[in-house]
Scaffold this active site. Structure first.
Site, PDB file in Angstrom:
ATOM      1  N   ILE A 252       0.697  -0.846  -0.076  1.00 22.62           N
ATOM      2  CA  ILE A 252      -0.112   0.135   0.023  1.00 22.62           C
ATOM      3  C   ILE A 252       0.628   0.818   0.070  1.00 22.62           C
ATOM      4  O   ILE A 252       1.857   1.858   0.856  1.00 22.62           O
ATOM      5  CB  ILE A 252      -0.815   0.042   1.057  1.00 22.62           C
ATOM      6  CG1 ILE A 252      -1.821  -1.384   1.521  1.00 22.62           C
ATOM      7  CG2 ILE A 252      -1.399   1.183   1.074  1.00 22.62           C
ATOM      8  CD1 ILE A 252      -3.125  -0.942   0.538  1.00 22.62           C
TER       9      ILE A 252
ATOM     10  N   GLY B 188       4.018   3.048  -4.704  1.00 18.28           N
ATOM     11  CA  GLY B 188       4.485   2.719  -5.943  1.00 18.28           C
ATOM     12  C   GLY B 188       5.960   3.942  -6.274  1.00 18.28           C
ATOM     13  O   GLY B 188       5.344   4.958  -5.589  1.00 18.28           O
TER      14      GLY B 188
ATOM     15  N   CYS C  25       3.591   6.922  -6.501  1.00 20.57           N
ATOM     16  CA  CYS C  25       2.098   7.607  -5.948  1.00 20.57           C
ATOM     17  C   CYS C  25       2.503   7.977  -4.530  1.00 20.57           C
ATOM     18  O   CYS C  25       3.159   8.668  -4.118  1.00 20.57           O
ATOM     19  CB  CYS C  25       1.982   5.802  -4.590  1.00 20.57           C
ATOM     20  SG  CYS C  25       1.508   5.698  -4.086  1.00 20.57           S
TER      21      CYS C  25
ATOM     22  N   ARG D 207     -18.322   4.760 -17.913  1.00 22.65           N
ATOM     23  CA  ARG D 207     -19.401   4.876 -17.873  1.00 22.65           C
ATOM     24  C   ARG D 207     -20.150   4.372 -16.297  1.00 22.65           C
ATOM     25  O   ARG D 207     -20.334   5.079 -16.178  1.00 22.65           O
ATOM     26  CB  ARG D 207     -20.738   4.940 -18.890  1.00 22.65           C
ATOM     27  CG  ARG D 207     -21.707   3.962 -18.816  1.00 22.65           C
ATOM     28  CD  ARG D 207     -21.658   4.361 -20.815  1.00 22.65           C
ATOM     29  NE  ARG D 207     -21.751   2.622 -21.163  1.00 22.65           N
ATOM     30  CZ  ARG D 207     -22.978   2.228 -21.527  1.00 22.65           C
ATOM     31  NH1 ARG D 207     -24.070   1.792 -20.758  1.00 22.65           N
ATOM     32  NH2 ARG D 207     -23.332   0.795 -21.552  1.00 22.65           N
TER      33      ARG D 207
HETATM   34  P1  XMP Z   1       6.144   1.067  -8.750  1.00 25.21           P
HETATM   35  O1  XMP Z   1       6.898   1.202  -7.696  1.00 25.21           O
HETATM   36  O2  XMP Z   1       6.632   0.057  -9.539  1.00 25.21           O
HETATM   37  O3  XMP Z   1       4.670   0.819  -8.176  1.00 25.21           O
HETATM   38  O4  XMP Z   1       5.992   2.459 -10.162  1.00 25.21           O
HETATM   39  C1  XMP Z   1       3.223   0.765  -9.175  1.00 25.21           C
HETATM   40  C2  XMP Z   1       2.416   0.308  -8.779  1.00 25.21           C
HETATM   41  O5  XMP Z   1       2.173   1.623  -8.080  1.00 25.21           O
HETATM   42  C3  XMP Z   1       0.548   1.361  -7.935  1.00 25.21           C
HETATM   43  N1  XMP Z   1      -0.167   2.227  -8.629  1.00 25.21           N
HETATM   44  C4  XMP Z   1      -0.745   3.295  -7.413  1.00 25.21           C
HETATM   45  N2  XMP Z   1      -0.619   3.940  -6.507  1.00 25.21           N
HETATM   46  N3  XMP Z   1      -1.011   5.712  -6.016  1.00 25.21           N
HETATM   47  C5  XMP Z   1      -1.373   5.017  -5.594  1.00 25.21           C
HETATM   48  O6  XMP Z   1      -1.160   4.353  -4.723  1.00 25.21           O
HETATM   49  C6  XMP Z   1      -1.869   5.820  -7.542  1.00 25.21           C
HETATM   50  O7  XMP Z   1      -2.264   6.092  -8.511  1.00 25.21           O
HETATM   51  C7  XMP Z   1      -1.719   4.516  -8.505  1.00 25.21           C
HETATM   52  N4  XMP Z   1      -1.606   3.784  -9.602  1.00 25.21           N
HETATM   53  C8  XMP Z   1      -0.546   2.154  -9.520  1.00 25.21           C
HETATM   54  C9  XMP Z   1       0.077   0.083  -8.072  1.00 25.21           C
HETATM   55  O8  XMP Z   1      -0.170  -1.160  -7.248  1.00 25.21           O
HETATM   56  C10 XMP Z   1       0.632  -0.389  -8.768  1.00 25.21           C
HETATM   57  O9  XMP Z   1       1.355  -2.116  -9.547  1.00 25.21           O
END
Ligand code: XMP
Length: 423
Positions: free
Chosen positions: A245, A248, A251, A352
């Site tokens: 959690i 990323g 993130c 949608r």
């Molecule tokens: P990495 O570090 O490999 O992570 O670029 C990819 C993972 O990040 C998650 N992910 C997100 N987490 N906000 C988040 O909190 C986001 O906008 C987001 N987009 C992706 C997801 O688990 C992915 O596999």
């Protein structure tokens, strides 16, 4: 208070090694049924995985998960394209005669839809001709990652019972229609794509969804022991757990909400939960988020993961569904979080049924350096994993689960990075 460790807080403890790194078997698992000869899964993100990336990764022995920022029809189209792709990695390559004219070679490559050609002379292997979009490069007498990978690791493509490439698709736990149609279209695994699965409404919807589909279902994201136990108690037949959690690279959940379970800790929590109910090693743990290099992947595996999910590692690749961006003499590709403003706007525009569940943005948008074919990054991950597990004294993933990690102090951490160089 408990302490949550991240990848940089630990190191792998060297162990007595029974084999050479090149013989380490890195076979892992994505789900109960899907075995991966290279345990790497590409993230379901709209700047990372559509059919081209998914087909390439599956040919190399990993797995791609098609993102859900598109209509059900487009997602099905992506699945069908992967399923209909030739499973061999050599379908990426054509043979070229050393005397063949450039324009003819170019035409042949375009027609065959391939990005590489092995150039053969009478004496044998001469070099490799690679296409990067509109650019071509010739590597004379240089063994490319693909050839090296094929000769050293001998990856097995990830295929189903009919010999077709396997592929995953991301779903919302509330979109039962999408899940049913994807399953009917032949997707191998549905990967639940929510930031916080451990929510009563989300779990009860997932419980219904799982009963309606034939495909395996991976549940996530989760970060705690309780989350895993509640999920498995509520939803039957979970085929894998997507753990991490807010780790990323794109993130900002941790910043915006103050909430996080770093991927390494999340994996350890899942392992603890599975051990408690006698399912350790039976339900694969997928370490998702924050994996930058093979060392991070190896730490996640030693902590208990059966595979790793990566976004950033593949976002700069040719096969990512994004245009190249040139700034000065540098080339980049866009990469963004699926909860970034841009990605969320695309989702509401293309689907949608998708409704904003929260009002805050939890991801950022940026650029990453262009990195050529994803084969390079996957090969780097595969060789690096072999080396890391070799140090850990493990001949395979199961043995790696018994290898050791140790916490490292801030001064130890400084010492193990390059230091004290003037230039
Ligand atoms: P990495 O570090 O490999 O992570 O670029 C990819 C993972 O990040 C998650 N992910 C997100 N987490 N906000 C988040 O909190 C986001 O906008 C987001 N987009 C992706 C997801 O688990 C992915 O596999």
């Amino acid at each position: 208070m408990e302490e949550f460790l991240g990848f940089d807080d630990v190191v792998i403890v060297p162990g007595r090694s029974p084999v050479e790194p090149s013989s380490v078997d890195i076979t892992g698992q994505a789900t109960r049924n899907i075995v991966l000869s290279i345990p790497v899964i590409s993230s379901p993100m709209d700047t990372v995985t559509e059919w081209r990336m998914a087909a390439l990764i599956a040919r190399l022995g990993g797995l791609g998960v098609i993102h859900r920022n598109m209509s059900i029809e487009s997602q099905i189209d992506n699945i069908v394209r992967v399923k209909n792709s030739v499973p061999s990695i050599w379908s990426e390559i054509i043979k070229i005669g050393v005397d063949e004219r450039f324009d003819i070679v170019e035409l042949r490559m375009r027609e065959a839809g391939v990005d590489a050609g092995i150039v053969m002379s009478k004496q044998g292997f001469h070099g490799i001709f690679i296409r990067y979009g509109a650019d071509y490069e010739y590597w004379a007498n240089k063994v490319d990652s693909l050839v090296k990978l094929a000769s050293l690791i001998k990856p097995m493509p990830t295929i189903d019972e009919d010999g077709r490439l396997r592929v995953g698709a991301a779903i919302s736990p509330f979109d039962i229609e999408r899940a049913k149609r994807l399953s009917k279209a032949g997707v191998d695994v549905l990967v639940v794509d929510v930031a916080h699965l451990h929510n009563v409404n989300v779990l009860s919807s997932l419980r219904k969804l799982v009963r309606e589909v034939e495909a395996e279902v991976v549940a996530g994201n989760l970060g705690t022991r309780e989350g895993v136990l509640d999920t498995l108690a509520t939803v039957e037949d979970i085929a894998g757990l997507r753990m991490g959690i807010a780790s990323g690279s794109i993130c900002i959940t941790g910043e915006v909400s103050g909430t996080a379970v770093p991927t390494l800790t999340a994996v350890m929590k899942a392992r603890e939960a599975l051990q408690e109910i006698g399912l350790q090693g039976k339900i694969p743990i997928i370490a998702d988020g924050g994996i930058r290099n093979p060392g991070d992947a190896a730490k996640a595996i030693i902590a208990g993961a059966s595979s790793v999910m990566v976004g950033r590692v593949l976002a700069g690749a040719e096969e990512a569904p994004t245009p190249k961006v040139t700034i000065g003499d540098r080339v980049y590709k866009p990469y963004r979080g699926m909860a970034s403003r841009g990605a969320m706007e695309r989702r509401y525009a293309s689907d949608r049924y998708s409704k904003p569940s929260k009002a805050v943005v939890e991801g950022v948008e940026g650029l990453v350096p262009y990195s050529g074919s994803a084969v390079n990054s996957i090969a780097h991950m595969a060789f690096g994993l072999q080396a890391a597990l070799g140090y850990a004294g493990a001949a395979n993933l199961r043995e790696a689960w018994n290898s050791k990690l140790a916490r490292i102090t801030p001064s130890g951490s400084k010492e193990i990075k390059p230091h004290d160089l003037v230039i």
